[in-house]
Motif scaffolding. Structure first.
Motif, short mmCIF file in Angstrom:
data_model
loop_
_atom_site.label_atom_id
_atom_site.label_comp_id
_atom_site.label_asym_id
_atom_site.label_seq_id
_atom_site.Cartn_x
_atom_site.Cartn_y
_atom_site.Cartn_z
N ARG A 210 -3.58 4.04 2.29
CA ARG A 210 -4.04 2.96 3.06
C ARG A 210 -2.90 1.90 3.16
O ARG A 210 -2.95 1.13 2.04
N ALA B 270 -1.40 -8.32 5.61
CA ALA B 270 -1.81 -9.55 5.58
C ALA B 270 -1.13 -10.51 6.28
O ALA B 270 -0.01 -10.82 5.87
N THR C 88 -6.13 -9.33 8.10
CA THR C 88 -5.59 -8.20 7.45
C THR C 88 -5.71 -7.01 8.51
O THR C 88 -6.76 -6.89 8.87
N GLY D 260 0.78 -1.13 -0.14
CA GLY D 260 0.13 -0.01 -0.14
C GLY D 260 0.91 1.31 -0.06
O GLY D 260 0.15 2.44 -0.11
N TYR E 17 -4.99 -2.69 8.82
CA TYR E 17 -4.81 -1.87 7.89
C TYR E 17 -4.33 -0.50 8.65
O TYR E 17 -4.57 -0.44 9.98
N SER F 107 -1.86 -2.11 4.05
CA SER F 107 -2.36 -3.31 4.48
C SER F 107 -1.25 -4.31 4.98
O SER F 107 -0.20 -4.09 4.30
#
Length: 126
Positions: free
Chosen positions: A18, A22, A77, A7, A79, A20
């Motif tokens: 934003r 994961a 995930t 991101g 954020y 991320s």
């Protein structure tokens, strides 16, 4: 547990990004995930952390009101929504995770995290 951050990019001051992170593997064992950032020549700096067992979110003072950490359980995930970005936010951002819950004061310390994603670069142009 493996963490994959994404991101990052180039944004003008005042803009938004934003990030991320994961998670994969034995994600059920993770209690806390956070974001840190680092610029060349400086130590890794705490940005935000989320401990879902007590629904606690802690932020670096300079990002309060601009950054928001959140989690999508179904996607494993986490954020980091970054708004009103400033040139001083420019850094490589890393996501981190740990298994066992720790006291709030310790959540800002990078050495307490067992899992790290690769960094994602955020560039803020003035």
């Amino acid at each position: 547990v493996q963490l994959q951050a994404s991101g990052g990019g180039v944004v003008q001051a005042g803009g938004s990004l934003r990030l991320s992170c994961a998670a994969s593997g034995r994600t059920g064992s993770v209690s806390t995930m956070g974001w840190f950032r680092q610029v060349p020549g400086k130590e890794r700096e705490f940005v935000a952390v989320y401990t879902w067992s007590d629904n606690s979110k802690v932020y670096l003072d300079s990002v309060k009101g601009r950054f928001t950490i959140s989690r999508d359980t179904a996607k494993n995930t986490v954020y980091l929504q970054m708004n009103s970005l400033k040139p001083e936010d420019e850094a490589v951002y890393y996501c981190a995770g740990r298994q066992n819950r720790i006291v709030s004061s310790a959540r800002r310390t990078a050495s307490h995290y067992e899992y790290w994603g690769q960094g994602t670069l955020v560039t803020v142009s003035s």
